[in-house]
Design a protein around this motif. Structure first.
Motif, PDB file in Angstrom:
ATOM      1  N   THR A  43      24.319  -9.401  46.295  1.00  0.00           N
ATOM      2  CA  THR A  43      23.516  -8.237  46.669  1.00  0.00           C
ATOM      3  C   THR A  43      22.061  -8.446  46.306  1.00  0.00           C
ATOM      4  OG1 THR A  43      25.446  -6.827  46.273  1.00  0.00           O
ATOM      5  CG2 THR A  43      23.293  -5.741  46.386  1.00  0.00           C
ATOM      6  N   ILE A  44      21.808  -8.887  45.098  1.00  0.00           N
ATOM      7  CA  ILE A  44      20.443  -9.100  44.640  1.00  0.00           C
ATOM      8  C   ILE A  44      19.786 -10.241  45.411  1.00  0.00           C
ATOM      9  CG2 ILE A  44      19.032  -9.746  42.644  1.00  0.00           C
ATOM     10  CD1 ILE A  44      21.319  -8.346  40.931  1.00  0.00           C
ATOM     11  N   GLY A  45      20.515 -11.315  45.618  1.00  0.00           N
ATOM     12  CA  GLY A  45      19.979 -12.445  46.389  1.00  0.00           C
ATOM     13  C   GLY A  45      19.589 -12.035  47.800  1.00  0.00           C
ATOM     14  N   PHE A  46      20.449 -11.257  48.456  1.00  0.00           N
ATOM     15  CA  PHE A  46      20.133 -10.821  49.822  1.00  0.00           C
ATOM     16  C   PHE A  46      18.989  -9.810  49.835  1.00  0.00           C
ATOM     17  CE2 PHE A  46      24.521 -12.330  50.984  1.00  0.00           C
ATOM     18  CZ  PHE A  46      24.058 -13.412  51.721  1.00  0.00           C
ATOM     19  N   ALA A  47      18.851  -9.013  48.780  1.00  0.00           N
ATOM     20  CA  ALA A  47      17.701  -8.105  48.687  1.00  0.00           C
ATOM     21  C   ALA A  47      16.404  -8.914  48.588  1.00  0.00           C
ATOM     22  CB  ALA A  47      17.847  -7.176  47.480  1.00  0.00           C
ATOM     23  N   ILE A  48      16.450 -10.031  47.847  1.00  0.00           N
ATOM     24  CA  ILE A  48      15.277 -10.899  47.729  1.00  0.00           C
ATOM     25  C   ILE A  48      14.955 -11.546  49.076  1.00  0.00           C
ATOM     26  CG2 ILE A  48      14.394 -13.018  46.657  1.00  0.00           C
ATOM     27  CD1 ILE A  48      16.061 -12.170  44.139  1.00  0.00           C
ATOM     28  N   VAL A  49      15.984 -11.986  49.790  1.00  0.00           N
ATOM     29  CA  VAL A  49      15.765 -12.575  51.109  1.00  0.00           C
ATOM     30  C   VAL A  49      15.167 -11.547  52.059  1.00  0.00           C
ATOM     31  CG1 VAL A  49      16.922 -13.488  53.159  1.00  0.00           C
ATOM     32  CG2 VAL A  49      17.460 -14.398  50.932  1.00  0.00           C
ATOM     33  N   ALA A  50      15.735 -10.352  52.099  1.00  0.00           N
ATOM     34  CA  ALA A  50      15.216  -9.303  52.982  1.00  0.00           C
ATOM     35  C   ALA A  50      13.768  -8.992  52.646  1.00  0.00           C
ATOM     36  CB  ALA A  50      16.071  -8.040  52.873  1.00  0.00           C
ATOM     37  N   GLY A  51      13.478  -8.844  51.359  1.00  0.00           N
ATOM     38  CA  GLY A  51      12.108  -8.568  50.936  1.00  0.00           C
ATOM     39  C   GLY A  51      11.175  -9.714  51.257  1.00  0.00           C
ATOM     40  N   GLY A  52      11.630 -10.943  51.043  1.00  0.00           N
ATOM     41  CA  GLY A  52      10.797 -12.110  51.339  1.00  0.00           C
ATOM     42  C   GLY A  52      10.450 -12.216  52.811  1.00  0.00           C
ATOM     43  N   PHE A  53      11.459 -12.048  53.671  1.00  0.00           N
ATOM     44  CA  PHE A  53      11.205 -12.117  55.104  1.00  0.00           C
ATOM     45  C   PHE A  53      10.290 -10.980  55.568  1.00  0.00           C
ATOM     46  CE2 PHE A  53      15.030 -14.878  55.559  1.00  0.00           C
ATOM     47  CZ  PHE A  53      14.424 -15.893  56.275  1.00  0.00           C
ATOM     48  N   ALA A  54      10.480  -9.794  55.008  1.00  0.00           N
ATOM     49  CA  ALA A  54       9.713  -8.633  55.451  1.00  0.00           C
ATOM     50  C   ALA A  54       8.269  -8.652  54.955  1.00  0.00           C
ATOM     51  CB  ALA A  54      10.397  -7.347  54.989  1.00  0.00           C
ATOM     52  N   THR A  55       8.020  -9.253  53.803  1.00  0.00           N
ATOM     53  CA  THR A  55       6.688  -9.167  53.200  1.00  0.00           C
ATOM     54  C   THR A  55       5.871 -10.451  53.247  1.00  0.00           C
ATOM     55  OG1 THR A  55       7.516  -9.730  50.992  1.00  0.00           O
ATOM     56  CG2 THR A  55       7.479  -7.390  51.582  1.00  0.00           C
ATOM     57  N   ALA A  56       6.494 -11.576  53.537  1.00  0.00           N
ATOM     58  CA  ALA A  56       5.799 -12.870  53.460  1.00  0.00           C
ATOM     59  C   ALA A  56       4.534 -12.917  54.306  1.00  0.00           C
ATOM     60  CB  ALA A  56       6.730 -14.008  53.851  1.00  0.00           C
ATOM     61  N   ALA A  57       4.591 -12.391  55.504  1.00  0.00           N
ATOM     62  CA  ALA A  57       3.437 -12.459  56.409  1.00  0.00           C
ATOM     63  C   ALA A  57       2.402 -11.376  56.122  1.00  0.00           C
ATOM     64  CB  ALA A  57       3.909 -12.348  57.853  1.00  0.00           C
ATOM     65  N   ILE A  58       2.687 -10.492  55.174  1.00  0.00           N
ATOM     66  CA  ILE A  58       1.755  -9.403  54.849  1.00  0.00           C
ATOM     67  C   ILE A  58       1.100  -9.636  53.491  1.00  0.00           C
ATOM     68  CG2 ILE A  58       1.548  -6.907  54.457  1.00  0.00           C
ATOM     69  CD1 ILE A  58       4.021  -6.624  56.353  1.00  0.00           C
ATOM     70  N   SER A  59       1.952  -9.879  52.465  1.00  0.00           N
ATOM     71  CA  SER A  59       1.439 -10.013  51.106  1.00  0.00           C
ATOM     72  C   SER A  59       1.769 -11.351  50.461  1.00  0.00           C
ATOM     73  CB  SER A  59       2.021  -8.895  50.236  1.00  0.00           C
ATOM     74  OG  SER A  59       3.419  -9.072  50.094  1.00  0.00           O
ATOM     75  N   GLY A  60       2.560 -12.150  51.113  1.00  0.00           N
ATOM     76  CA  GLY A  60       3.027 -13.394  50.513  1.00  0.00           C
ATOM     77  C   GLY A  60       4.381 -13.246  49.867  1.00  0.00           C
ATOM     78  N   GLY A  61       4.867 -12.011  49.750  1.00  0.00           N
ATOM     79  CA  GLY A  61       6.218 -11.756  49.261  1.00  0.00           C
ATOM     80  C   GLY A  61       6.449 -12.046  47.799  1.00  0.00           C
ATOM     81  N   CYS A  62       5.583 -11.592  46.917  1.00  0.00           N
ATOM     82  CA  CYS A  62       5.791 -11.830  45.481  1.00  0.00           C
ATOM     83  C   CYS A  62       6.996 -11.061  44.948  1.00  0.00           C
ATOM     84  CB  CYS A  62       4.555 -11.444  44.689  1.00  0.00           C
ATOM     85  SG  CYS A  62       3.157 -12.532  44.949  1.00  0.00           S
ATOM     86  N   LEU A  63       6.972  -9.742  45.073  1.00  0.00           N
ATOM     87  CA  LEU A  63       8.038  -8.858  44.597  1.00  0.00           C
ATOM     88  C   LEU A  63       8.326  -9.026  43.111  1.00  0.00           C
ATOM     89  CD1 LEU A  63      10.582  -9.273  47.549  1.00  0.00           C
ATOM     90  CD2 LEU A  63       8.621  -7.747  47.409  1.00  0.00           C
ATOM     91  N   ASN A  64       7.398  -9.602  42.377  1.00  0.00           N
ATOM     92  CA  ASN A  64       7.613  -9.925  40.976  1.00  0.00           C
ATOM     93  C   ASN A  64       6.253 -10.003  40.282  1.00  0.00           C
ATOM     94  OD1 ASN A  64       8.000 -11.393  38.531  1.00  0.00           O
ATOM     95  ND2 ASN A  64       9.811 -12.395  39.357  1.00  0.00           N
ATOM     96  N   PRO A  65       5.970  -9.084  39.327  1.00  0.00           N
ATOM     97  CA  PRO A  65       4.678  -9.124  38.638  1.00  0.00           C
ATOM     98  C   PRO A  65       4.382 -10.451  37.951  1.00  0.00           C
ATOM     99  CG  PRO A  65       5.779  -7.052  38.193  1.00  0.00           C
ATOM    100  CD  PRO A  65       6.773  -7.923  38.920  1.00  0.00           C
ATOM    101  N   ALA A  66       5.395 -11.092  37.377  1.00  0.00           N
ATOM    102  CA  ALA A  66       5.163 -12.375  36.698  1.00  0.00           C
ATOM    103  C   ALA A  66       4.700 -13.435  37.682  1.00  0.00           C
ATOM    104  CB  ALA A  66       6.433 -12.826  35.968  1.00  0.00           C
TER     105      ALA A  66
END
Length: 173
Positions: free
Chosen positions: A122-145
């Motif tokens: 579940t968590i892995g697929f959430a990361i994939v969904a977020g990465g695909f959705a945000t990569a072309a907009i913000s680079g897809g960090c999703l992680n402050p560190a």
């Protein structure tokens, strides 16, 4: 494009493996936004724990960003991807980091799911969904560190502060 998709699939599998491997040791926290969300809802996870976890998550991200730079001779810039603005970047980082933390809290942390082994997927697929959705907009960090470490290593422009604030607000939501 297929090699980029394959790279994202491999990255997702690595996250799943690490989450399963370290879940019983540290809760599988690799993201200060996740630790923040857990600290907000789990009385067993203190703000002192959050501080310690976040410190080591940032340390690990700095080591990873530094290693990437040494190995490949380039850095990852934390900034809006043209033609998007800071607002759009922060908005998608907020939404998808919130989605990721929501998935963590409702699978790995929820008492009703203790002993069930689907949380890594579940968590892995959430990361994939977020990465695909945000990569072309913000680079897809999703992680402050990741955002902070990449900004520091690349001698960036301070976008990580805006991204981090958005990610923590998303986590709280």
């Amino acid at each position: 494009k297929n090699s980029k998709n394959n790279s994202n699939i491999i990255k997702n599998l690595k996250h799943q493996v690490l989450i399963y491997a370290f879940g019983n040791i540290s809760g599988g926290h690799f993201n200060p936004a996740v630790s923040f969300g857990v600290a907000l809802v789990d009385e067993k996870f203190s703000w002192r724990d959050f501080s310690a976890y976040s410190f080591f998550q940032l340390l690990g991200a700095m080591a990873a960003a530094g290693s990437y730079t040494l190995c490949f001779g380039k850095t990852f810039q934390v900034a809006p991807v043209a033609p998007f603005t800071w607002f759009e970047c922060c908005w998608v980082e907020l939404l998808y980091t919130g989605f990721l933390v929501f998935c963590v809290l409702n699978t790995a942390v929820a008492k009703a799911n203790q002993g069930k082994e689907f949380y890594g997927l579940t968590i892995g697929f959430a990361i994939v969904a977020g990465g695909f959705a945000t990569a072309a907009i913000s680079g897809g960090c999703l992680n402050p560190a990741v955002a902070i470490a990449a900004d520091i290593i690349s001698l960036g422009h301070g976008w990580s502060l805006a991204f981090t604030l958005a990610q923590l607000i998303g986590s709280a939501c």
